[in-house]
Scaffold this active site. Structure first.
Site, PDB file in Angstrom:
ATOM      1  N   HIS A   1      -2.491  -5.632  -9.306  1.00 11.48           N
ATOM      2  CA  HIS A   1      -2.463  -4.577  -8.045  1.00 11.48           C
ATOM      3  C   HIS A   1      -2.725  -5.032  -6.786  1.00 11.48           C
ATOM      4  CE1 HIS A   1      -1.255  -0.795  -6.668  1.00 11.48           C
ATOM      5  NE2 HIS A   1      -2.146  -0.811  -5.762  1.00 11.48           N
TER       6      HIS A   1
ATOM      7  N   TYR B   1      -1.005  -5.824  -2.201  1.00 14.49           N
ATOM      8  CA  TYR B   1      -1.419  -5.735  -1.072  1.00 14.49           C
ATOM      9  C   TYR B   1      -1.425  -7.016  -0.106  1.00 14.49           C
ATOM     10  CZ  TYR B   1      -2.171  -0.954  -2.334  1.00 14.49           C
ATOM     11  OH  TYR B   1      -2.215   0.332  -2.751  1.00 14.49           O
TER      12      TYR B   1
ATOM     13  N   HIS C   1       9.805   3.245  -7.081  1.00 14.04           N
ATOM     14  CA  HIS C   1       8.641   3.085  -6.297  1.00 14.04           C
ATOM     15  C   HIS C   1       8.677   1.646  -5.882  1.00 14.04           C
ATOM     16  CE1 HIS C   1       4.307   2.772  -4.991  1.00 14.04           C
ATOM     17  NE2 HIS C   1       4.147   1.836  -5.992  1.00 14.04           N
ATOM     18  N   PHE C   2       8.752   0.702  -6.741  1.00 16.32           N
ATOM     19  CA  PHE C   2       8.338  -0.593  -6.219  1.00 16.32           C
ATOM     20  C   PHE C   2       9.745  -1.205  -5.257  1.00 16.32           C
ATOM     21  CE2 PHE C   2       8.921  -1.954 -10.871  1.00 16.32           C
ATOM     22  CZ  PHE C   2      10.065  -2.670 -10.676  1.00 16.32           C
ATOM     23  N   HIS C   3      10.883  -0.507  -5.557  1.00 14.82           N
ATOM     24  CA  HIS C   3      12.038  -1.049  -4.601  1.00 14.82           C
ATOM     25  C   HIS C   3      11.808  -0.374  -3.278  1.00 14.82           C
ATOM     26  CE1 HIS C   3      13.731  -2.914  -8.404  1.00 14.82           C
ATOM     27  NE2 HIS C   3      14.449  -3.512  -7.396  1.00 14.82           N
TER      28      HIS C   3
ATOM     29  N   ARG D   1      11.937   1.947 -18.285  1.00 10.49           N
ATOM     30  CA  ARG D   1      12.183   1.040 -17.192  1.00 10.49           C
ATOM     31  C   ARG D   1      12.239  -0.462 -18.194  1.00 10.49           C
ATOM     32  NH1 ARG D   1       6.327  -0.974 -14.758  1.00 10.49           N
ATOM     33  NH2 ARG D   1       7.746  -2.436 -14.067  1.00 10.49           N
ATOM     34  N   ARG D   2      12.747  -1.343 -17.546  1.00 10.35           N
ATOM     35  CA  ARG D   2      12.825  -2.842 -18.607  1.00 10.35           C
ATOM     36  C   ARG D   2      13.439  -2.776 -19.751  1.00 10.35           C
ATOM     37  NH1 ARG D   2       6.398  -4.535 -17.532  1.00 10.35           N
ATOM     38  NH2 ARG D   2       7.107  -5.688 -15.498  1.00 10.35           N
TER      39      ARG D   2
HETATM   40 FE1  HAS Z   1       2.350   0.600  -6.266  1.00 11.69          FE
HETATM   41  C1  HAS Z   1       2.924   0.395  -9.584  1.00 11.69           C
HETATM   42  C2  HAS Z   1       0.066   3.139  -6.965  1.00 11.69           C
HETATM   43  C3  HAS Z   1       1.389   0.958  -2.842  1.00 11.69           C
HETATM   44  C4  HAS Z   1       4.239  -2.281  -5.508  1.00 11.69           C
HETATM   45  N1  HAS Z   1       3.515  -0.589  -7.375  1.00 11.69           N
HETATM   46  C5  HAS Z   1       3.595  -0.652  -8.840  1.00 11.69           C
HETATM   47  C6  HAS Z   1       4.356  -1.672  -9.384  1.00 11.69           C
HETATM   48  C7  HAS Z   1       4.513  -2.368  -8.100  1.00 11.69           C
HETATM   49  C8  HAS Z   1       4.026  -1.636  -6.990  1.00 11.69           C
HETATM   50  C9  HAS Z   1       5.447  -3.483  -8.105  1.00 11.69           C
HETATM   51  O1  HAS Z   1      -1.384   4.262  -9.381  1.00 11.69           O
HETATM   52  C10 HAS Z   1       4.857  -2.005 -10.622  1.00 11.69           C
HETATM   53  C11 HAS Z   1       4.143  -3.063 -11.368  1.00 11.69           C
HETATM   54  C12 HAS Z   1       4.518  -3.118 -12.896  1.00 11.69           C
HETATM   55  O2  HAS Z   1       5.369  -3.958 -12.948  1.00 11.69           O
HETATM   56  O3  HAS Z   1       4.174  -2.319 -13.775  1.00 11.69           O
HETATM   57  N2  HAS Z   1       1.140   2.010  -5.100  1.00 11.69           N
HETATM   58  C13 HAS Z   1       0.360   2.860  -5.526  1.00 11.69           C
HETATM   59  C14 HAS Z   1      -0.141   3.372  -4.645  1.00 11.69           C
HETATM   60  C15 HAS Z   1       0.096   2.760  -3.431  1.00 11.69           C
HETATM   61  C16 HAS Z   1       0.835   1.642  -3.918  1.00 11.69           C
HETATM   62  C17 HAS Z   1      -1.428   4.599  -4.694  1.00 11.69           C
HETATM   63  N3  HAS Z   1       2.663  -0.345  -4.876  1.00 11.69           N
HETATM   64  C18 HAS Z   1       2.180  -0.229  -3.437  1.00 11.69           C
HETATM   65  C19 HAS Z   1       2.675  -1.220  -2.369  1.00 11.69           C
HETATM   66  C20 HAS Z   1       3.694  -2.146  -3.065  1.00 11.69           C
HETATM   67  C21 HAS Z   1       3.426  -1.580  -4.632  1.00 11.69           C
HETATM   68  C22 HAS Z   1       2.296  -1.196  -0.859  1.00 11.69           C
HETATM   69  C23 HAS Z   1       4.006  -3.244  -2.894  1.00 11.69           C
HETATM   70  C24 HAS Z   1       4.001  -4.130  -1.803  1.00 11.69           C
HETATM   71  N4  HAS Z   1       1.717   1.663  -7.900  1.00 11.69           N
HETATM   72  C25 HAS Z   1       1.002   2.515  -8.191  1.00 11.69           C
HETATM   73  C26 HAS Z   1       0.489   2.835  -9.260  1.00 11.69           C
HETATM   74  C27 HAS Z   1       1.330   2.022 -10.165  1.00 11.69           C
HETATM   75  C28 HAS Z   1       2.102   1.321  -9.007  1.00 11.69           C
HETATM   76  C29 HAS Z   1      -0.526   3.873 -10.097  1.00 11.69           C
HETATM   77  C30 HAS Z   1       1.260   1.892 -11.733  1.00 11.69           C
HETATM   78  C31 HAS Z   1       2.353   2.961 -12.403  1.00 11.69           C
HETATM   79  C32 HAS Z   1       2.387   2.827 -13.869  1.00 11.69           C
HETATM   80  O4  HAS Z   1       2.283   3.831 -14.629  1.00 11.69           O
HETATM   81  O5  HAS Z   1       2.832   1.598 -14.218  1.00 11.69           O
HETATM   82  C33 HAS Z   1      -0.515   3.124  -2.065  1.00 11.69           C
HETATM   83  O6  HAS Z   1      -0.876   1.899  -1.484  1.00 11.69           O
HETATM   84  C34 HAS Z   1       0.618   3.691  -1.042  1.00 11.69           C
HETATM   85  C35 HAS Z   1       0.036   4.190   0.211  1.00 11.69           C
HETATM   86  C36 HAS Z   1       1.298   4.311   1.234  1.00 11.69           C
HETATM   87  C37 HAS Z   1       1.251   5.511   1.992  1.00 11.69           C
HETATM   88  C38 HAS Z   1       2.505   5.412   3.043  1.00 11.69           C
HETATM   89  C39 HAS Z   1       2.242   5.482   4.305  1.00 11.69           C
HETATM   90  C40 HAS Z   1       3.619   5.405   5.233  1.00 11.69           C
HETATM   91  C41 HAS Z   1       3.782   4.586   6.276  1.00 11.69           C
HETATM   92  C42 HAS Z   1       5.008   4.683   6.813  1.00 11.69           C
HETATM   93  C43 HAS Z   1       5.102   5.436   8.202  1.00 11.69           C
HETATM   94  C44 HAS Z   1       6.353   5.704   8.703  1.00 11.69           C
HETATM   95  C45 HAS Z   1       6.732   5.684  10.191  1.00 11.69           C
HETATM   96  C46 HAS Z   1       7.974   5.680  10.513  1.00 11.69           C
HETATM   97  C47 HAS Z   1       5.658   5.966  11.034  1.00 11.69           C
HETATM   98  C48 HAS Z   1       0.439   6.426   2.086  1.00 11.69           C
HETATM   99  C49 HAS Z   1       2.737   3.434   6.951  1.00 11.69           C
HETATM  100  C50 HAS Z   1       8.685   7.073  10.379  1.00 11.69           C
HETATM  101  C51 HAS Z   1      10.016   7.146  10.960  1.00 11.69           C
HETATM  102  C52 HAS Z   1      11.099   8.029  10.660  1.00 11.69           C
HETATM  103  C53 HAS Z   1      12.257   7.792  11.440  1.00 11.69           C
HETATM  104  C54 HAS Z   1      10.742   8.996   9.790  1.00 11.69           C
END
Ligand code: HAS
Length: 594
Positions: free
Chosen positions: A242, A246, A398-400, A461-462
């Site tokens: 995990h 990051y 999610h991960f795409h 998936r997969r």
């Molecule tokens: Fe995740 C599974 C939970 C972030 C990648 N994640 C995965 C897998 C990958 C992955 C590859 O809790 C699959 C692994 C596998 O093959 O089995 N993930 C989270 C959580 C976050 C999170 C809580 N993941 C990421 C990031 C990844 C990534 C970053 C890659 C870089 N993830 C999980 C969980 C699983 C999981 C479980 C397991 C699921 C399962 O059952 O297998 C957090 O860090 C996310 C926090 C993000 C935010 C968003 C903030 C928004 C921002 C954008 C602001 C936009 C602006 C512009 C200002 C709170 C910063 C707006 C503009 C306009 C014009 C509107």
């Protein structure tokens, strides 16, 4: 001044001398190494992206076969995941880290260290690629046991990881200490802090991975062990796995904090907030791995709940980032004449071809995708909701929009930027370079929505569902209700690939353009609007201590449980042969495969 041609001449200089202004000149071997650390993974990425297209077509039943051009579906899935999520990201993180340290600290990198790192990374990648391409390592990119690969896959992966960490220990830390001695009262540049946090994280998580590779995977693969404890392997893998996400994300955050505000025309809203975000990632990125194992027997639910709680904590620095980045965008837009509560959004350089502003398109598209990635991540993190989405197409969505979204787009944008700088040329075919991120973003928004819906409908998936659940001739399994959204997913995937091809046009044009100036590294680094002294984010020591303590608290008992309970379910390794999992011992007896 040497402008062209000497990539392969390994001169001993490899220097970064301060030129006029802020640019750092890069010559000889270091220039070759940096360029190839960007180009080699990009070339592999072309294969990775095309295999992604195959996946989405196969999953929708449009290609209905177990393989394509001799590459089996699961072999292709392994190559797709390993190339895109491990090789491309690791090479880029090292190249970008080198460039950031060179530019910000103005101290040379050691040619010997950089060559050693390069040789290990390239050699390791070739070894692992051989194993995957010959069907000896169809273990997916999450290569935990009991699936077992040929030993060359594990040794290759190990070499890649060792190569990637060498610059951190032998170049970046010594250079930072020397810089600190020369500038005792200055604040460490923000980009340097982000990069050091990222590779400290990287070092800490390589250790559990190395443990399962050396003591479980390799012995099984070499036939020195006949059975292993897969629970322990998975726990150690997700200890790494995990925080790995990051490690992908932080280079993007470095760009968002230090460069995006300037491209938007303004300043970084708050320097201490950015520092706090990086340090919170150090603290919370690692002790959350059990959220990948909520459904896994043998681990107590109390510890899973603890990791669920910490998973919500690791979203905190991203919420801080969302606020700080949005505030920085607003500041920039208002400098450009933006007005009103929402009117300022129209004053951002979405389509600007002026100077480096094209890079803005990559960041804003990535941010929009990350909104989806963040929301779906929070759903995944919930111990109860996870049971609905685990192992379904939802996770793929999610991960795409995380690693395939913000991370890939910012890495592609920065690759193009650095290639142009390191070759001394202007970015070519800018309209293509500008269209690419928007097409990619649109494609993956569609893809994400489609996969989330099919995931909620239960699509796994997969799985090559085109020849199972989406094959109408299969009366037992057929799920016609998944068909529509699977086809919508194809539309998204195809759009993203068109975006990628558009990017390729610009990158290839830039790669072969005639140089017009000396190669250099120069980043559009923004000043900070708020930069009040904040002791909390200056001293790294308490953060590292707290990180180690939190890891110890969160992992001691789960690892103990994995060791003691996992042995009950000791199993042999399994190899994936033409869509079937076959126990390794059976295979050895029958076919004498290695
Ligand atoms: Fe995740 C599974 C939970 C972030 C990648 N994640 C995965 C897998 C990958 C992955 C590859 O809790 C699959 C692994 C596998 O093959 O089995 N993930 C989270 C959580 C976050 C999170 C809580 N993941 C990421 C990031 C990844 C990534 C970053 C890659 C870089 N993830 C999980 C969980 C699983 C999981 C479980 C397991 C699921 C399962 O059952 O297998 C957090 O860090 C996310 C926090 C993000 C935010 C968003 C903030 C928004 C921002 C954008 C602001 C936009 C602006 C512009 C200002 C709170 C910063 C707006 C503009 C306009 C014009 C509107």
């Amino acid at each position: 001044m040497q402008i062209t041609g000497d990539y392969l001449r390994s001169v001993a200089v490899g220097s970064a001398q301060d030129r006029s202004g802020d640019a750092a000149r890069v010559t000889g071997a270091i220039r070759f190494i940096l360029l190839s650390e960007l180009i080699v993974p990009f070339l592999l990425l072309i294969l990775g992206v095309l295999l992604g297209l195959y996946q989405v077509l196969a999953r929708a039943g449009i290609i209905r076969s177990a393989d394509i051009f001799g590459i089996n579906y699961y072999q292709g899935l392994t190559l797709h995941g390993v190339i895109n999520a491990i090789v491309f990201t690791t090479f880029f993180a090292v190249a970008f880290g080198n460039a950031i340290m060179l530019h910000q600290l103005k101290r040379p990198l050691k040619v010997g260290v950089q060559w050693a790192s390069w040789l290990l990374m390239v050699g390791g990648t070739l070894m692992a690629a051989w194993a995957m391409l010959t069907g000896r390592a169809t273990v997916l990119y999450t290569f935990y046991l009991p699936m077992v690969a040929h030993w060359t896959f594990y040794v290759g992966a190990t070499l890649l990881l060792i190569g990637s960490i060498l610059p951190y220990f032998l170049d970046w830390i010594p250079n930072t200490l020397a810089w600190r001695r020369e500038n005792p009262n200055a604040k460490l540049p923000l980009a340097v802090l982000g990069n050091l946090v990222n590779f400290t994280l990287w070092f800490l998580i390589i250790l559990p991975l190395a443990t399962t590779v050396l003591f479980q995977m390799l012995p099984l693969s070499l036939g020195l062990a006949s059975e292993v404890n897969p629970l322990l392997s998975r726990t150690l893998f997700w200890f790494f796995g995990h925080a790995l996400v990051y490690f992908w994300l932080l280079p993007s955050y470095i760009m968002l904090y230090t460069m995006l505000p300037k491209l938007a025309g303004g300043k970084l809203y708050s320097d201490p907030a950015a520092r706090l975000a990086f340090l919170l990632f150090l603290l919370f990125s690692i002790p959350v791995g059990l959220h990948h194992q909520y459904t896994e027997g043998g681990l107590s639910s109390g510890w899973k709940l603890w990791h669920a709680f910490l998973t919500f904590m690791v979203a905190l620095p991203s919420f801080i980032t969302a606020f700080t980045v949005a505030a920085s965008l607003e500041h920039g837009a208002r400098q450009n004449g933006g007005q009103g509560l929402f009117g300022w959004w129209s004053k951002l350089p979405y389509w600007s071809r002026e100077g480096d502003k094209w890079l803005f398109a990559y960041f804003i598209s990535g941010l929009i995708l990350f909104l989806f990635g963040g929301i779906t991540g929070i759903v995944n993190a919930s111990y109860s909701l996870n049971l609905v989405v685990h192992n379904t197409a939802w996770i793929v969505g999610h991960f795409h929009t995380t690693v395939g979204g913000l991370v890939t787009l910012s890495f592609l944008g920065m690759t193009l930027y650095l290639v142009a700088r390191l070759r001394g040329v202007d970015v070519k075919a800018k309209p293509f370079a500008l269209a690419a991120p928007y097409l990619w973003m649109l494609g993956f928004v569609i893809f994400e929505i489609a996969l989330s819906i099919t995931g909620l409908q239960g699509a796994p998936r997969r799985s090559n569902i085109g020849i199972s659940y989406l094959d109408p001739s299969n009366e037992l399994l057929y799920r016609g209700d998944w068909l529509f959204w699977s086809h919508v997913g194809v539309l998204g995937g195809v759009l993203a690939v068109i975006g990628f091809l558009s990017y390729v046009v610009s990158l290839v044009g830039t790669l072969f353009a005639k140089p017009v100036r000396a190669p250099e590294i120069d980043f559009p680094i923004a000043e900070a609007l708020h930069d009040a002294p904040t002791p909390l984010v200056v001293n790294l020591r308490p953060w590292v201590t707290a990180t180690l303590a939190l890891i110890a608290i969160s992992y001691t008992y789960p690892v103990y449980e994995s060791i003691t309970r996992g042995v009950i379910t000791k199993v042999p390794g399994y190899q994936s042969i033409e869509n079937n999992l076959v126990p390794q011992q059976t295979l050895r007896k029958q076919t004498r495969l290695p």
